[in-house]
Design a protein around this motif. Structure first.
Motif, PDB file in Angstrom:
ATOM      1  N   ASP A  55       4.129  44.780   5.379  1.00 39.56           N
ATOM      2  CA  ASP A  55       5.021  45.662   4.502  1.00 39.56           C
ATOM      3  C   ASP A  55       4.241  45.027   3.206  1.00 39.56           C
ATOM      4  O   ASP A  55       3.892  44.229   2.935  1.00 39.56           O
ATOM      5  CB  ASP A  55       6.539  45.520   4.711  1.00 39.56           C
ATOM      6  N   SER A  56       4.903  45.845   2.006  1.00 41.58           N
ATOM      7  CA  SER A  56       4.353  45.543   0.574  1.00 41.58           C
ATOM      8  C   SER A  56       5.555  44.645  -0.146  1.00 41.58           C
ATOM      9  O   SER A  56       5.437  44.368  -1.047  1.00 41.58           O
ATOM     10  CB  SER A  56       3.930  46.761  -0.134  1.00 41.58           C
ATOM     11  N   THR A  57       6.269  44.147   0.652  1.00 43.24           N
ATOM     12  CA  THR A  57       7.615  43.447   0.241  1.00 43.24           C
ATOM     13  C   THR A  57       7.245  41.853   0.330  1.00 43.24           C
ATOM     14  O   THR A  57       7.690  41.222  -0.374  1.00 43.24           O
ATOM     15  CB  THR A  57       9.045  43.674   0.844  1.00 43.24           C
ATOM     16  N   HIS A  58       6.258  41.432   1.347  1.00 44.88           N
ATOM     17  CA  HIS A  58       5.830  40.118   1.628  1.00 44.88           C
ATOM     18  C   HIS A  58       4.495  40.008   0.635  1.00 44.88           C
ATOM     19  O   HIS A  58       3.555  40.707   1.224  1.00 44.88           O
ATOM     20  CB  HIS A  58       5.791  39.794   3.065  1.00 44.88           C
ATOM     21  N   ARG A  59       4.580  39.118  -0.293  1.00 47.54           N
ATOM     22  CA  ARG A  59       3.194  39.094  -0.985  1.00 47.54           C
ATOM     23  C   ARG A  59       2.294  38.301  -0.147  1.00 47.54           C
ATOM     24  O   ARG A  59       2.765  37.545   0.465  1.00 47.54           O
ATOM     25  CB  ARG A  59       3.625  38.280  -2.215  1.00 47.54           C
ATOM     26  N   VAL A  60       0.964  38.797  -0.145  1.00 46.79           N
ATOM     27  CA  VAL A  60      -0.190  37.904   0.285  1.00 46.79           C
ATOM     28  C   VAL A  60      -1.194  37.608  -0.734  1.00 46.79           C
ATOM     29  O   VAL A  60      -1.604  38.838  -1.540  1.00 46.79           O
ATOM     30  CB  VAL A  60      -0.599  38.802   1.575  1.00 46.79           C
ATOM     31  N   LYS A  61      -1.546  36.314  -0.755  1.00 41.98           N
ATOM     32  CA  LYS A  61      -2.659  36.229  -1.777  1.00 41.98           C
ATOM     33  C   LYS A  61      -3.901  35.635  -0.860  1.00 41.98           C
ATOM     34  O   LYS A  61      -3.646  34.786   0.115  1.00 41.98           O
ATOM     35  CB  LYS A  61      -2.009  35.059  -2.588  1.00 41.98           C
ATOM     36  N   ILE A  62      -4.945  35.861  -1.388  1.00 43.27           N
ATOM     37  CA  ILE A  62      -6.300  34.963  -0.997  1.00 43.27           C
ATOM     38  C   ILE A  62      -6.353  33.732  -1.988  1.00 43.27           C
ATOM     39  O   ILE A  62      -6.412  34.164  -3.189  1.00 43.27           O
ATOM     40  CB  ILE A  62      -7.448  36.062  -1.013  1.00 43.27           C
ATOM     41  N   THR A  63      -6.338  32.573  -1.568  1.00 44.39           N
ATOM     42  CA  THR A  63      -6.610  31.631  -2.580  1.00 44.39           C
ATOM     43  C   THR A  63      -8.213  31.038  -2.245  1.00 44.39           C
ATOM     44  O   THR A  63      -8.729  30.545  -3.314  1.00 44.39           O
ATOM     45  CB  THR A  63      -5.989  30.304  -2.154  1.00 44.39           C
ATOM     46  N   THR A  64      -8.733  31.311  -1.280  1.00 52.66           N
ATOM     47  CA  THR A  64     -10.056  31.119  -1.041  1.00 52.66           C
ATOM     48  C   THR A  64     -10.939  32.237  -0.297  1.00 52.66           C
ATOM     49  O   THR A  64     -10.327  32.489   0.808  1.00 52.66           O
ATOM     50  CB  THR A  64     -10.328  29.475  -0.475  1.00 52.66           C
ATOM     51  N   GLN A  84      -5.664  32.885  -6.934  1.00 49.90           N
ATOM     52  CA  GLN A  84      -4.504  33.443  -6.442  1.00 49.90           C
ATOM     53  C   GLN A  84      -4.839  34.975  -6.860  1.00 49.90           C
ATOM     54  O   GLN A  84      -4.554  35.868  -7.492  1.00 49.90           O
ATOM     55  CB  GLN A  84      -3.554  32.965  -7.420  1.00 49.90           C
ATOM     56  N   PHE A  85      -5.626  35.408  -5.579  1.00 49.15           N
ATOM     57  CA  PHE A  85      -5.836  36.989  -5.606  1.00 49.15           C
ATOM     58  C   PHE A  85      -4.892  37.653  -4.776  1.00 49.15           C
ATOM     59  O   PHE A  85      -4.858  37.483  -3.548  1.00 49.15           O
ATOM     60  CB  PHE A  85      -7.285  37.304  -5.302  1.00 49.15           C
ATOM     61  N   LEU A 111     -23.715  34.636   8.970  1.00 47.59           N
ATOM     62  CA  LEU A 111     -22.584  34.484   7.821  1.00 47.59           C
ATOM     63  C   LEU A 111     -21.304  34.053   8.391  1.00 47.59           C
ATOM     64  O   LEU A 111     -20.811  34.932   9.182  1.00 47.59           O
ATOM     65  CB  LEU A 111     -22.630  35.575   6.962  1.00 47.59           C
ATOM     66  N   THR A 112     -20.676  33.155   7.891  1.00 53.37           N
ATOM     67  CA  THR A 112     -19.324  32.750   8.176  1.00 53.37           C
ATOM     68  C   THR A 112     -18.579  33.062   7.311  1.00 53.37           C
ATOM     69  O   THR A 112     -18.804  32.438   6.003  1.00 53.37           O
ATOM     70  CB  THR A 112     -19.240  31.312   8.734  1.00 53.37           C
ATOM     71  N   ILE A 113     -17.563  33.809   7.115  1.00 57.33           N
ATOM     72  CA  ILE A 113     -16.773  34.167   6.196  1.00 57.33           C
ATOM     73  C   ILE A 113     -15.040  33.611   6.323  1.00 57.33           C
ATOM     74  O   ILE A 113     -14.547  33.701   7.485  1.00 57.33           O
ATOM     75  CB  ILE A 113     -16.544  35.633   6.011  1.00 57.33           C
ATOM     76  N   ARG A 114     -14.696  32.996   5.212  1.00 59.33           N
ATOM     77  CA  ARG A 114     -13.316  32.220   5.476  1.00 59.33           C
ATOM     78  C   ARG A 114     -12.426  32.641   4.190  1.00 59.33           C
ATOM     79  O   ARG A 114     -12.959  32.670   3.384  1.00 59.33           O
ATOM     80  CB  ARG A 114     -13.527  30.405   5.496  1.00 59.33           C
ATOM     81  N   LEU A 115     -11.222  33.245   4.626  1.00 54.12           N
ATOM     82  CA  LEU A 115     -10.369  33.555   3.617  1.00 54.12           C
ATOM     83  C   LEU A 115      -8.950  32.703   4.019  1.00 54.12           C
ATOM     84  O   LEU A 115      -8.416  32.719   5.034  1.00 54.12           O
ATOM     85  CB  LEU A 115      -9.943  35.041   3.970  1.00 54.12           C
ATOM     86  N   ASP A 116      -8.896  31.926   3.033  1.00 48.90           N
ATOM     87  CA  ASP A 116      -7.495  31.164   2.877  1.00 48.90           C
ATOM     88  C   ASP A 116      -6.485  32.106   2.391  1.00 48.90           C
ATOM     89  O   ASP A 116      -6.648  32.545   1.134  1.00 48.90           O
ATOM     90  CB  ASP A 116      -7.439  29.789   2.288  1.00 48.90           C
ATOM     91  N   LEU A 117      -5.281  32.352   3.153  1.00 47.77           N
ATOM     92  CA  LEU A 117      -4.227  33.250   2.761  1.00 47.77           C
ATOM     93  C   LEU A 117      -2.887  32.532   2.577  1.00 47.77           C
ATOM     94  O   LEU A 117      -2.745  31.723   3.221  1.00 47.77           O
ATOM     95  CB  LEU A 117      -4.260  34.173   3.651  1.00 47.77           C
ATOM     96  N   LEU A 118      -2.181  32.743   1.399  1.00 48.74           N
ATOM     97  CA  LEU A 118      -0.935  32.545   1.328  1.00 48.74           C
ATOM     98  C   LEU A 118       0.052  33.734   1.506  1.00 48.74           C
ATOM     99  O   LEU A 118      -0.171  34.759   0.985  1.00 48.74           O
ATOM    100  CB  LEU A 118      -0.548  31.926  -0.192  1.00 48.74           C
TER     101      LEU A 118
END
Length: 148
Positions: A55-64, A84-85, A111-118
């Motif tokens: 849902d759009s009420t819980h914020r999600v950020k990509i930090t890396t 803090q994207f 290619l190894t792709i890593r996304l750290d999410l908050l």
């Protein structure tokens, strides 16, 4: 013999990475002719990431956002984007990755792709948990400029 087909041969491919109760959708595309990739050729891959099933009420950020290139002889960190994207739906994360030349004679790039999410634990709580999404994209290469 012909080279193995690759995920970007048609220009685009989408991967879905489940992260508990939501998923990260990664879309890769290129305007290059991926069927002509060699170890020495220039390679540019566009990447778009967005969150699904959340849902759009819980914020999600990509930090890396990080891409590591492995040609079976050498591993190279191609890019690391830290910040803090905000990717809370409907916002995407978009970037362009320029891949360096691979080791001469390489037959593929992984290619190894890593996304750290908050991920916010509760709406407007400003309290987050970390989640890491990993994906791989393998690009077959022509050797010596000819199909192998």
């Amino acid at each position: 013999m012909s080279r193995a087909s690759g995920p970007l041969d048609t220009g685009t491919v989408t991967h879905r990475i489940d992260q508990g109760d939501f998923s990260v959708q990664l879309t890769y595309w290129t305007s290059d002719n991926a069927k002509q990739y060699t170890a020495a050729s220039s390679k540019t891959v566009n990447v778009a990431a967005h969150i699904e099933d959340a849902d759009s009420t819980h914020r999600v950020k990509i930090t890396t956002f990080q891409v590591i290139q492995d040609d079976n002889a050498k591993r190279t960190v191609v890019t690391t984007d830290s910040g803090q994207f905000d990717v809370t739906p409907p916002y995407p994360y978009n970037t362009v990755v320029s891949l360096p030349a691979a080791t001469a004679g390489a037959t593929k790039l992984t290619l190894t792709i890593r996304l750290d999410l908050l991920v916010e634990t509760a709406p407007k709580s400003n309290s987050y948990y970390r989640s890491t999404a990993l994906d791989t994209l393998t690009l077959p290469l022509l050797t010596n400029g000819a199909a192998r």
